[in-house]
Design an enzyme around this catalytic site. Structure first.
Site, PDB file in Angstrom:
ATOM      1  N   HIS A   1      -3.409  -5.345   1.816  1.00 38.26           N
ATOM      2  CA  HIS A   1      -2.546  -5.581   3.168  1.00 38.26           C
ATOM      3  C   HIS A   1      -2.668  -7.115   3.572  1.00 38.26           C
ATOM      4  O   HIS A   1      -3.440  -7.344   4.555  1.00 38.26           O
ATOM      5  CB  HIS A   1      -2.885  -4.793   4.238  1.00 38.26           C
ATOM      6  CG  HIS A   1      -2.993  -3.229   4.269  1.00 38.26           C
ATOM      7  ND1 HIS A   1      -1.693  -2.482   4.876  1.00 38.26           N
ATOM      8  CD2 HIS A   1      -3.561  -2.272   3.648  1.00 38.26           C
ATOM      9  CE1 HIS A   1      -1.706  -1.415   4.519  1.00 38.26           C
ATOM     10  NE2 HIS A   1      -2.949  -1.071   3.719  1.00 38.26           N
TER      11      HIS A   1
ATOM     12  N   CYS B   1       0.833  -1.189   0.027  1.00 43.95           N
ATOM     13  CA  CYS B   1      -0.109  -0.004   0.162  1.00 43.95           C
ATOM     14  C   CYS B   1       0.911   1.239   0.055  1.00 43.95           C
ATOM     15  O   CYS B   1       1.501   1.581  -0.962  1.00 43.95           O
ATOM     16  CB  CYS B   1      -1.041  -0.351   1.152  1.00 43.95           C
ATOM     17  SG  CYS B   1      -2.352   1.021   0.696  1.00 43.95           S
TER      18      CYS B   1
ATOM     19  N   GLU C   1      -0.811  -8.594   5.490  1.00 45.31           N
ATOM     20  CA  GLU C   1      -0.569  -8.580   7.026  1.00 45.31           C
ATOM     21  C   GLU C   1      -1.836  -8.448   8.050  1.00 45.31           C
ATOM     22  O   GLU C   1      -1.628  -8.763   9.276  1.00 45.31           O
ATOM     23  CB  GLU C   1       0.402  -7.692   7.313  1.00 45.31           C
ATOM     24  CG  GLU C   1       0.237  -6.194   7.645  1.00 45.31           C
ATOM     25  CD  GLU C   1      -0.039  -5.531   6.036  1.00 45.31           C
ATOM     26  OE1 GLU C   1       0.055  -6.218   5.304  1.00 45.31           O
ATOM     27  OE2 GLU C   1      -0.248  -4.406   6.172  1.00 45.31           O
TER      28      GLU C   1
HETATM   29  N1  GLN Z   1      -3.701   6.375   1.421  1.00 49.55           N
HETATM   30  C1  GLN Z   1      -2.644   5.911   1.957  1.00 49.55           C
HETATM   31  C2  GLN Z   1      -1.427   6.954   1.096  1.00 49.55           C
HETATM   32  O1  GLN Z   1      -1.474   7.384   0.471  1.00 49.55           O
HETATM   33  C3  GLN Z   1      -2.054   4.474   1.914  1.00 49.55           C
HETATM   34  C4  GLN Z   1      -2.985   3.690   2.754  1.00 49.55           C
HETATM   35  C5  GLN Z   1      -2.249   2.410   3.130  1.00 49.55           C
HETATM   36  O2  GLN Z   1      -1.133   2.429   3.077  1.00 49.55           O
HETATM   37  N2  GLN Z   1      -3.411   1.595   3.907  1.00 49.55           N
HETATM   38  O3  GLN Z   1      -0.399   6.830   1.655  1.00 49.55           O
END
Ligand code: GLN
Length: 215
Positions: free
Chosen positions: A170, A79, A172
């Site tokens: 994610h 992410c 995890e």
């Molecule tokens: N929206 C977050 C960002 O742009 C990422 C979200 C996440 O890591 N779950 O950094």
């Protein structure tokens, strides 16, 4: 050596350590430049990418990661971590730029548009894998040296080059250890768990990470 580090600046760190330990792989939190020199792999966790971007620069860790990558360190960004690794971030300056993907931040909307689903990722596991998307980005393009592991609707959700894995979800935060096993194998490590057992760990629950904190 034979250890996977989890970047411990911000975001969900202990959740990754917990998954690695369940697989029988040594995982350690890393944040000082000296912590990075004995790793075979590094996970850059989810969190908030602008915050992580600033902390990487403030503590001089960006250069350390770039240097260790040249020495063979494998990387996995989940992410926000995938955003930091991307070669192109739509509308923003890239951070590490170590995989030829284009990524769009917050592409599903607000935090309230977060969701869970499941999908088959044949390169990673033979059974469907549960997926958790939290204010996730979308990978909108992958270069010719990048393999797409999971394509959904109009976006790419997981991809990898020889040295870098990116997932916009994610693993995890689910009972599946399959992506952590895939990354450990990519790092040349031998997880003690086979593919079948890594699919779902029945002893995991969403509060498992609390054993790493002093509450
Ligand atoms: N929206 C977050 C960002 O742009 C990422 C979200 C996440 O890591 N779950 O950094």
């Amino acid at each position: 050596m034979d250890m996977i580090g989890v970047l411990d600046l911000q975001g969900d760190v202990v959740e990754h350590i917990d998954h690695l330990e369940r697989l029988g792989v040594a995982g350690i939190k890393v944040k000082e430049p000296a912590d990075f020199t004995h790793l075979t792999g590094l996970i850059i966790p989810g969190g908030e990418s602008t915050c992580l971007f600033r902390l990487l620069n403030i503590f001089g860790i960006r250069e350390v990661i770039l240097r260790e990558f040249q020495r063979g360190l494998k990387l996995w960004g989940t992410c926000a971590g995938a955003i930091l690794l991307a070669g192109k971030i739509i509308g923003e300056t890239p951070c590490l730029g170590l995989i030829d993907i284009e990524i769009q931040k917050n592409a599903f909307g607000s935090q309230l548009d977060s969701f869970t689903t499941e999908a088959s990722v044949p390169r990673v596991a033979s059974q469907p894998i549960p997926l958790t998307f939290i204010r996730a980005p979308k990978i909108t393009r992958a270069g010719s040296d990048v393999d797409v592991l999971l394509r959904q609707d109009d976006y790419i959700a997981a991809a990898e080059s020889l040295d870098v894995l990116v997932t916009v979800f994610h693993p995890e935060l689910t009972p599946s250890l399959a992506f952590h096993r895939h990354f450990a194998l990519k790092c040349g490590l031998k997880p003690s768990m086979d593919e079948e057992s890594s699919m779902i760990d029945p002893t995991w629950d969403s509060k498992s990470w609390t054993r790493y904190t002093r509450l």
